[in-house]
Design a protein around this motif. Structure first.
Motif, PDB file in Angstrom:
ATOM      1  N   UNK A   6      -3.773   7.347   6.018  1.00 54.42           N
ATOM      2  CA  UNK A   6      -4.076   6.905   4.661  1.00 54.42           C
ATOM      3  C   UNK A   6      -3.542   5.507   4.363  1.00 54.42           C
ATOM      4  N   UNK A   7      -2.783   4.950   5.285  1.00 54.57           N
ATOM      5  CA  UNK A   7      -2.226   3.608   5.057  1.00 54.57           C
ATOM      6  C   UNK A   7      -2.618   2.649   6.176  1.00 54.57           C
ATOM      7  N   UNK A   8      -3.822   2.788   6.638  1.00 57.53           N
ATOM      8  CA  UNK A   8      -4.320   1.915   7.709  1.00 57.53           C
ATOM      9  C   UNK A   8      -5.390   0.949   7.195  1.00 57.53           C
ATOM     10  N   UNK A  59      11.895   6.811   0.319  1.00 62.79           N
ATOM     11  CA  UNK A  59      13.158   7.519   0.136  1.00 62.79           C
ATOM     12  C   UNK A  59      13.680   7.372  -1.291  1.00 62.79           C
ATOM     13  N   UNK A  60      13.432   6.215  -1.899  1.00 66.99           N
ATOM     14  CA  UNK A  60      13.918   5.949  -3.255  1.00 66.99           C
ATOM     15  C   UNK A  60      12.861   6.315  -4.289  1.00 66.99           C
ATOM     16  N   UNK A  61      13.317   6.943  -5.375  1.00 65.88           N
ATOM     17  CA  UNK A  61      12.422   7.273  -6.479  1.00 65.88           C
ATOM     18  C   UNK A  61      12.470   6.196  -7.568  1.00 65.88           C
ATOM     19  N   UNK A  62      13.204   5.120  -7.296  1.00 67.10           N
ATOM     20  CA  UNK A  62      13.334   4.045  -8.277  1.00 67.10           C
ATOM     21  C   UNK A  62      12.361   2.903  -8.025  1.00 67.10           C
ATOM     22  N   UNK A  63      11.685   2.929  -6.874  1.00 65.90           N
ATOM     23  CA  UNK A  63      10.752   1.863  -6.527  1.00 65.90           C
ATOM     24  C   UNK A  63       9.357   2.230  -7.025  1.00 65.90           C
ATOM     25  N   UNK A  64       8.883   1.475  -8.023  1.00 69.24           N
ATOM     26  CA  UNK A  64       7.573   1.764  -8.601  1.00 69.24           C
ATOM     27  C   UNK A  64       6.493   0.789  -8.152  1.00 69.24           C
ATOM     28  N   UNK A  65       6.911  -0.388  -7.716  1.00 73.89           N
ATOM     29  CA  UNK A  65       5.943  -1.367  -7.217  1.00 73.89           C
ATOM     30  C   UNK A  65       6.656  -2.312  -6.255  1.00 73.89           C
ATOM     31  N   UNK A  66       5.872  -3.171  -5.640  1.00 76.62           N
ATOM     32  CA  UNK A  66       6.394  -4.093  -4.641  1.00 76.62           C
ATOM     33  C   UNK A  66       6.937  -5.371  -5.271  1.00 76.62           C
ATOM     34  N   UNK A  67       6.686  -5.546  -6.571  1.00 76.96           N
ATOM     35  CA  UNK A  67       7.020  -6.795  -7.242  1.00 76.96           C
ATOM     36  C   UNK A  67       8.471  -7.204  -7.139  1.00 76.96           C
ATOM     37  N   UNK A  68       9.404  -6.281  -7.388  1.00 81.55           N
ATOM     38  CA  UNK A  68      10.831  -6.624  -7.353  1.00 81.55           C
ATOM     39  C   UNK A  68      11.263  -7.090  -5.958  1.00 81.55           C
ATOM     40  N   UNK A  69      10.788  -6.363  -4.936  1.00 82.47           N
ATOM     41  CA  UNK A  69      11.142  -6.734  -3.564  1.00 82.47           C
ATOM     42  C   UNK A  69      10.531  -8.074  -3.187  1.00 82.47           C
ATOM     43  N   UNK A 116       0.830  -1.206   0.000  1.00 82.96           N
ATOM     44  CA  UNK A 116       0.000   0.000   0.000  1.00 82.96           C
ATOM     45  C   UNK A 116       0.868   1.261   0.000  1.00 82.96           C
ATOM     46  N   UNK A 117       1.951   1.235   0.760  1.00 84.28           N
ATOM     47  CA  UNK A 117       2.860   2.385   0.820  1.00 84.28           C
ATOM     48  C   UNK A 117       3.512   2.631  -0.533  1.00 84.28           C
ATOM     49  N   UNK A 118       3.983   1.565  -1.157  1.00 82.92           N
ATOM     50  CA  UNK A 118       4.662   1.700  -2.453  1.00 82.92           C
ATOM     51  C   UNK A 118       3.713   2.238  -3.517  1.00 82.92           C
ATOM     52  N   UNK A 119       2.439   1.884  -3.399  1.00 80.40           N
ATOM     53  CA  UNK A 119       1.454   2.342  -4.390  1.00 80.40           C
ATOM     54  C   UNK A 119       1.186   3.843  -4.313  1.00 80.40           C
TER      55      UNK A 119
END
Length: 295
Positions: free
Chosen positions: A100-102, A134-144, A88-91
């Motif tokens: 907003x993230x509860x 903090x990172x602007x390179x993370x677009x979704x949770x999939x890679x993690x 939810x946070x990454x989105x």
């Protein structure tokens, strides 16, 4: 006559300890490199042209993560509610408030999760009660999530694995989420962090296309959900099986329930949700592979 330095013995011991630590660190790095190469050589022996694997640019922990931070994140990701929270946070494309993230946890739990992510430098505070990745390179949770599942194989089952694997000259495009080498067996795992309602038939077809390319000994489709697999995912798999295997015929192939929400086709293709947990469900699939043919 000069007095001997009373710290000299301690200095010698400290120097010896540093040398041993340096040697141990080199051995560990060499072992890790060897385990990574096991995947590379397993693919090469099967005639595949390896392109790349284990990309770190889009991981939540970042490409320069410390081993301690990596381990802390891995342990926390074992918790299903935390994975939902992080997803939810990454989105969030803009800075967000805790309120907003509860959606998947209480406010108190969300505060603890935010504090944990801040301690690892994954989330930063950008205003009064506002936070952002903090990172602007993370677009979704999939890679993690791919990294987490690969690391789970290494930590829990003690086998070499790789994530985000790209192979050259394959009909399916050559992108494989997780590849594992278990006792001479090549295992391909497709992982989905989105809920079942977002999974479409073309994604299931792509999974089968990759199986056709890779010819693994075992294939597993993991959906990170506690919902039933029979309602949609199993139906799509059976449709794809019958479209490929019995076009125009009355014979119907089915996915058989193995345990809980784990289903299998002939013990070679598995689908699973993450209840009770991903490690346990993957263990069921692996046992089926290694016990295949036993009385």
């Amino acid at each position: 006559m000069k007095n001997k330095n009373p710290l000299a013995p301690h200095a010698d011991e400290l120097r010896a300890m540093r040398n041993e630590l340096s040697s141990l660190r080199a051995s560990i790095e060499s072992l890790c490199h060897k385990r990574e190469n096991e995947i590379f050589y397993a693919l090469k022996r099967r005639g595949f042209a390896f392109q790349s694997a284990n990309p770190t640019e889009r991981l939540l922990s970042g490409p320069n993560r410390s081993p301690a931070a990596e381990e802390a994140l891995y342990e926390k990701l074992k918790k299903y509610s935390f994975r939902l929270f992080v997803r939810d946070v990454v989105a969030r494309e803009k800075p967000f408030k805790i309120s907003e993230v509860t959606k998947y946890s209480t406010r108190e739990t969300s505060i603890r999760y935010i504090a944990f992510l801040r301690s690892l430098g994954i989330v930063e505070k950008v205003g009064a009660d506002r936070f952002s990745l903090s990172s602007h390179s993370v677009y979704n949770f999939g890679d993690t999530f791919e990294w987490f599942v690969a690391k789970l194989f290494e930590n829990e089952f003690h086998v070499p694995s790789a994530w985000g694997v790209k192979l050259k000259e394959t009909k399916s495009g050559g992108d494989f989420d997780v590849i594992v080498f278990i006792e001479g067996n090549l295992v391909y795992v497709e992982v989905k962090s989105s809920p079942p309602k977002h999974i479409e038939q073309n994604e299931v077809a792509a999974f089968f296309n990759r199986i056709d390319d890779l010819k693994p000994d075992l294939s597993i489709f993991v959906e990170d959900t506690r919902l039933r697999m029979r309602d949609k995912i199993v139906v799509m798999f059976e449709e794809e099986l019958n479209r490929r295997m019995t076009p125009g015929k009355r014979t119907r192939y089915r996915m058989n329930r193995v345990l809980g929400e784990i289903f299998s086709f002939e013990g070679k293709i598995f689908i699973s949700n993450s209840k009770p947990d991903i490690a346990s469900n993957l263990g069921v699939c692996i046992q089926s592979l290694l016990r295949r043919g036993a009385p």
